[in-house]
Design an enzyme around this catalytic site. Sequence first.
Site, PDB file in Angstrom:
ATOM      1  CB  SER A  35      -0.939   0.133   1.507  1.00  7.50           C
ATOM      2  OG  SER A  35      -1.741  -1.029   1.212  1.00  7.50           O
ATOM      3  CG  HIS A  66      -2.591  -3.147  -3.062  1.00  4.63           C
ATOM      4  ND1 HIS A  66      -1.507  -3.901  -2.781  1.00  4.63           N
ATOM      5  CD2 HIS A  66      -2.753  -2.695  -1.615  1.00  4.63           C
ATOM      6  CE1 HIS A  66      -1.278  -4.015  -1.495  1.00  4.63           C
ATOM      7  NE2 HIS A  66      -1.962  -3.175  -1.024  1.00  4.63           N
ATOM      8  CG  HIS A  88      -3.922  -8.557   0.788  1.00  6.40           C
ATOM      9  ND1 HIS A  88      -4.161  -7.606  -0.376  1.00  6.40           N
ATOM     10  CD2 HIS A  88      -2.793  -7.785   1.508  1.00  6.40           C
ATOM     11  CE1 HIS A  88      -3.314  -6.642  -0.112  1.00  6.40           C
ATOM     12  NE2 HIS A  88      -2.471  -6.946   0.928  1.00  6.40           N
ATOM     13  CE1 TYR A  90      -7.768  -7.067   2.056  1.00  6.84           C
ATOM     14  CE2 TYR A  90      -5.820  -7.663   3.626  1.00  6.84           C
ATOM     15  CZ  TYR A  90      -6.676  -6.730   2.734  1.00  6.84           C
ATOM     16  OH  TYR A  90      -5.893  -5.780   2.220  1.00  6.84           O
ATOM     17  CD  GLU A  91      -7.272  -8.508  -2.335  1.00  9.57           C
ATOM     18  OE1 GLU A  91      -7.972  -8.108  -3.341  1.00  9.57           O
ATOM     19  OE2 GLU A  91      -6.073  -8.488  -2.201  1.00  9.57           O
ATOM     20  CB  ALA A 118       1.211  -0.219   4.952  1.00 10.14           C
ATOM     21  CG  MET A 208      -3.831  -7.124   7.747  1.00  7.93           C
ATOM     22  SD  MET A 208      -5.232  -6.280   7.106  1.00  7.93           S
ATOM     23  CE  MET A 208      -5.518  -5.139   8.596  1.00  7.93           C
ATOM     24  CB  SER A 209       0.831  -8.612   2.911  1.00  8.69           C
ATOM     25  OG  SER A 209       1.863  -7.580   3.503  1.00  8.69           O
ATOM     26  CG  ASN A 232      -1.412   2.296  11.533  1.00  8.55           C
ATOM     27  OD1 ASN A 232      -1.169   1.996  10.270  1.00  8.55           O
ATOM     28  ND2 ASN A 232      -1.793   1.474  12.290  1.00  8.55           N
ATOM     29  CG  HIS A 244      -7.037   0.838   3.233  1.00  6.25           C
ATOM     30  ND1 HIS A 244      -5.867   0.281   3.448  1.00  6.25           N
ATOM     31  CD2 HIS A 244      -7.123   1.415   1.871  1.00  6.25           C
ATOM     32  CE1 HIS A 244      -5.315  -0.010   2.133  1.00  6.25           C
ATOM     33  NE2 HIS A 244      -6.014   0.633   1.235  1.00  6.25           N
TER      34      HIS A 244
END
Length: 275
Positions: A35, A66, A88, A90-91, A118, A208-209, A232, A244
């Site tokens: 990201s 992305h 990902h 989560y997709e 990120a 998450m990756s 963050n 996001h």
Amino acid sequence: GRLPAMTTAAIDERLAEGLAGHGLEGFDVAYVLGSGLGAFAEGLEDSIEVPFEDVDGMPASSVPGHAGRFVLGTLGGVRVLVQQGRVHLYEGRHPAEVTASVRAFARLGCRALLLTNAAGGLDPDWSLPCLMRITDHVNLQGSAPLKHSERGHGTPYHPAMGEALVEAAGAADVELKSGVYLGLSGPAYETPAEIDYFARCGIQAVGMSTVAEAAAAHAVGMRVAGLSCITNPGAGLAAGPLSHDEVVEAGAAIASIAGRLLAEAGPRLVAASTD
Ligand code: HPA
């Protein structure tokens, strides 16, 4: 995630052929950019650009921020393939799809891989955004990126590749933290209690990756480096909810600094992968 109809090897081979069919071959190092970090690819010389959707076998991401393209070009005398964006878990993607591109890079003869992402930061003393070299990871994604026959050993992150990032940061005059990255499946951000728990466990960054790709690339013999753009503070470490958009904005704020590091890193990562 659902099981793809093809075997892992067939998925990787189809994608490697798809890449080569667009001239995306003959590169010394591959960068997977998460990201917000995509702008870096614009600095490559003699570059060609191919959208993911044109490459047979390349799964395209639906996450905002992305871009979804490959850029092949020259940087500091080495050929770099940039994968801008990724899919990902989560997709709804299977680990075989998440790891297909890095396995395809190895099939095309690439030995050096830099994975970026990120991430949320867990150390309250770090001023953000900042960059962090991944020394090792904890995989809590709950799905196995490797087959039984591929079981890796040790950390996927090669010490010489980490050293290459440290030297690149010095040359680029960029501050570089180091720490352990925790890979979660997402897509929700963590609760404050989870962040507190992970911080007590000695984790510096959450995202998450990356973990599946790192394990897969290591298992097929690539040397792997990891870089987190800490966008963050983890949930509960700062006032207000995470979004996001905030992650993408903070990524943009540090993108030019990260770009200097990525530019210096190319030749050094290649050298560290061939000794
Ligand atoms: N948590 C998980 N993933 C992330 C974060 C976070 O705080 N920031 C960017 N990616």
